[in-house]
Design a protein around this motif. Sequence first.
Motif, PDB file in Angstrom:
ATOM      1  N   ILE A  93      87.873  54.580-123.322  1.00 19.46           N
ATOM      2  CA  ILE A  93      88.863  55.012-122.336  1.00 19.46           C
ATOM      3  C   ILE A  93      88.290  54.842-120.928  1.00 19.46           C
ATOM      4  CG2 ILE A  93      90.188  57.003-121.493  1.00 19.46           C
ATOM      5  CD1 ILE A  93      90.016  58.115-124.356  1.00 19.46           C
ATOM      6  N   LYS A  94      89.114  54.378-119.996  1.00 22.59           N
ATOM      7  CA  LYS A  94      88.682  54.226-118.604  1.00 22.59           C
ATOM      8  C   LYS A  94      88.526  55.603-117.963  1.00 22.59           C
ATOM      9  CE  LYS A  94      90.166  52.383-114.103  1.00 22.59           C
ATOM     10  NZ  LYS A  94      88.818  51.936-113.715  1.00 22.59           N
ATOM     11  N   SER A  95      87.436  55.793-117.220  1.00 20.55           N
ATOM     12  CA  SER A  95      87.214  57.076-116.543  1.00 20.55           C
ATOM     13  C   SER A  95      86.890  56.863-115.068  1.00 20.55           C
ATOM     14  CB  SER A  95      86.067  57.853-117.208  1.00 20.55           C
ATOM     15  OG  SER A  95      84.840  57.158-117.097  1.00 20.55           O
ATOM     16  N   THR A  96      87.397  57.772-114.256  1.00 16.91           N
ATOM     17  CA  THR A  96      87.099  57.800-112.821  1.00 16.91           C
ATOM     18  C   THR A  96      86.593  59.189-112.480  1.00 16.91           C
ATOM     19  OG1 THR A  96      88.849  56.197-112.350  1.00 16.91           O
ATOM     20  CG2 THR A  96      88.044  57.528-110.490  1.00 16.91           C
ATOM     21  N   ILE A  97      85.509  59.255-111.732  1.00 18.32           N
ATOM     22  CA  ILE A  97      84.899  60.537-111.387  1.00 18.32           C
ATOM     23  C   ILE A  97      84.893  60.709-109.874  1.00 18.32           C
ATOM     24  CG2 ILE A  97      82.884  62.008-111.597  1.00 18.32           C
ATOM     25  CD1 ILE A  97      84.174  61.267-114.283  1.00 18.32           C
ATOM     26  N   VAL A  98      85.392  61.861-109.411  1.00 19.26           N
ATOM     27  CA  VAL A  98      85.343  62.204-107.993  1.00 19.26           C
ATOM     28  C   VAL A  98      84.196  63.193-107.803  1.00 19.26           C
ATOM     29  CG1 VAL A  98      86.602  63.077-105.997  1.00 19.26           C
ATOM     30  CG2 VAL A  98      87.849  61.936-107.855  1.00 19.26           C
ATOM     31  N   MET A  99      83.230  62.820-106.964  1.00 16.91           N
ATOM     32  CA  MET A  99      82.053  63.656-106.729  1.00 16.91           C
ATOM     33  C   MET A  99      81.956  64.020-105.252  1.00 16.91           C
ATOM     34  SD  MET A  99      79.315  61.516-109.083  1.00 16.91           S
ATOM     35  CE  MET A  99      78.160  62.846-109.340  1.00 16.91           C
ATOM     36  N   PRO A 100      81.446  65.209-104.926  1.00 19.74           N
ATOM     37  CA  PRO A 100      81.222  65.567-103.527  1.00 19.74           C
ATOM     38  C   PRO A 100      80.285  64.572-102.860  1.00 19.74           C
ATOM     39  CG  PRO A 100      80.997  67.487-104.936  1.00 19.74           C
ATOM     40  CD  PRO A 100      81.078  66.300-105.843  1.00 19.74           C
ATOM     41  N   ILE A 101      80.451  64.380-101.579  1.00 18.76           N
ATOM     42  CA  ILE A 101      79.654  63.397-100.848  1.00 18.76           C
ATOM     43  C   ILE A 101      78.161  63.677-100.976  1.00 18.76           C
ATOM     44  CG2 ILE A 101      79.128  62.547 -98.514  1.00 18.76           C
ATOM     45  CD1 ILE A 101      82.126  62.963 -97.864  1.00 18.76           C
ATOM     46  N   GLY A 102      77.791  64.942-101.040  1.00 16.36           N
ATOM     47  CA  GLY A 102      76.372  65.297-101.104  1.00 16.36           C
ATOM     48  C   GLY A 102      75.802  65.373-102.507  1.00 16.36           C
ATOM     49  N   ALA A 103      76.518  64.861-103.504  1.00 17.39           N
ATOM     50  CA  ALA A 103      76.016  64.919-104.882  1.00 17.39           C
ATOM     51  C   ALA A 103      74.680  64.174-104.995  1.00 17.39           C
ATOM     52  CB  ALA A 103      77.040  64.312-105.837  1.00 17.39           C
ATOM     53  N   PRO A 104      73.739  64.671-105.806  1.00 15.19           N
ATOM     54  CA  PRO A 104      72.447  64.000-105.961  1.00 15.19           C
ATOM     55  C   PRO A 104      72.613  62.552-106.401  1.00 15.19           C
ATOM     56  CG  PRO A 104      72.362  66.172-106.930  1.00 15.19           C
ATOM     57  CD  PRO A 104      73.796  65.932-106.573  1.00 15.19           C
ATOM     58  N   ILE A 105      71.815  61.676-105.799  1.00 16.14           N
ATOM     59  CA  ILE A 105      71.888  60.237-106.098  1.00 16.14           C
ATOM     60  C   ILE A 105      71.648  59.981-107.580  1.00 16.14           C
ATOM     61  CG2 ILE A 105      70.773  58.014-105.684  1.00 16.14           C
ATOM     62  CD1 ILE A 105      70.228  58.967-102.811  1.00 16.14           C
ATOM     63  N   ALA A 106      70.731  60.728-108.172  1.00 20.49           N
ATOM     64  CA  ALA A 106      70.424  60.537-109.595  1.00 20.49           C
ATOM     65  C   ALA A 106      71.667  60.751-110.449  1.00 20.49           C
ATOM     66  CB  ALA A 106      69.313  61.489-110.022  1.00 20.49           C
ATOM     67  N   LYS A 107      72.492  61.740-110.090  1.00 16.49           N
ATOM     68  CA  LYS A 107      73.689  62.036-110.866  1.00 16.49           C
ATOM     69  C   LYS A 107      74.768  60.979-110.642  1.00 16.49           C
ATOM     70  CE  LYS A 107      72.888  67.006-111.234  1.00 16.49           C
ATOM     71  NZ  LYS A 107      73.408  68.369-111.024  1.00 16.49           N
TER      72      LYS A 107
END
Length: 404
Positions: free
Chosen positions: A94-108
């Motif tokens: 299934i296609k997935s799109t994730i919205v993350m806060p701008i300051g989310a850790p780069i590793a994540k």
Amino acid sequence: MAVVSLDDIKKARKKLKDVALKTKLDHSRTFSKMSGNQIYLKLENLQRTGSFKIRGAYNKISNLTEAEKKNGVVAASAGNHAQGVALAASKMGIKSTIVMPIGAPIAKINATQGYGADVILSGESYDEAHAEEERFAKETGATIIPAFNDPDVIAGQGTIGLEILEEVPDIDVVITPIGGGGLLSGVAVALKESNPDIEVIGVESANAACMAESMKQGCLAHLNGVDTIADGIAVKTPGDLTYKIISEYVDHVVTVEEEEIAHAILLLMERAKLIVEGAGATTLAAVLNNKINIQGKKVAIVLSGGNIDLDMVATIIERGLIKAGRKITFETYLSDKPGSLRDLLSTITETKANVVSINHDRLAPDTPLKSAKVQLTLETKNEEHIQKIQQVLKENNYQIKNLH
């Protein structure tokens, strides 16, 4: 009718059998001795994707209709739910799109993309990312996979409770972190419906205590801002479903300070050889800082995730060494003539401190003429050792200024 039942959690357990790992419940002699309890670490930091979130995400997505699966899924997340949704969706094609806060850790961010999801960065917090998630879903027809406020997600997270009971049936206390409340809700239902005598406790960062504030007010509370190293639980408003469950099933909700979380992260690295993110370390922080009145109990603490940014790890280690008296940086001024630096280093050698770095600068604007400013970082044994070094330098007529 209950929002989530024990039967729902048992059904989720069957679906997750070949997807989520049954993580180890590891007895810790070190933390048992430090706390006066029998401490068991539920190692969800070693779960697939590095956190418990795969459990709820997979259970939710597996229950979608074929039409919903065709339109794809979208989720807002600071990182762990993102990876759980991305992996779960990929396993089902299934296609997935994730919205993350701008300051989310780069590793994540990198890990989420590695599991096959498209990533959109939007907003400064989970709540702002959630607004973009809703806009995207309305525009594309994608199904939102909530991070916590959903019965299927809660049931998936609750499987952790069943695993704890299987390994230690006579467990007295179970402690989990709280962000929006999905993990605590599911675990609480699994435990209390199996044995009402088990004490269930949730832990938040004092800088993101939305559930604690809600419990205090007796209704859903909204925080104006959150600022914590426990980014996985940096939530301004808990879910209405999770609030309802926690109000009914959870015995206590406590908070821990940022320095307490950082120290717990460091202890887990040094004493247990475990990499645990801020959210996951809140549970140990609560136990070791006496935020919970327990003694002589069998206690399971859930280490919910291990996805911590390496820069944060480096900062925590550095700060921890300084606070423990195992590193010091100071500056002093020397006469700018041959042999002055050698004499200083010879004096330090007598104290058996190890020089980590040294900077010799005769051109700094605040340096007197015919002098040189020297900044040294030393590796030391403890605070007593530092005091001895300071005394020896003073006896040899060095005026020093501690920088940290």
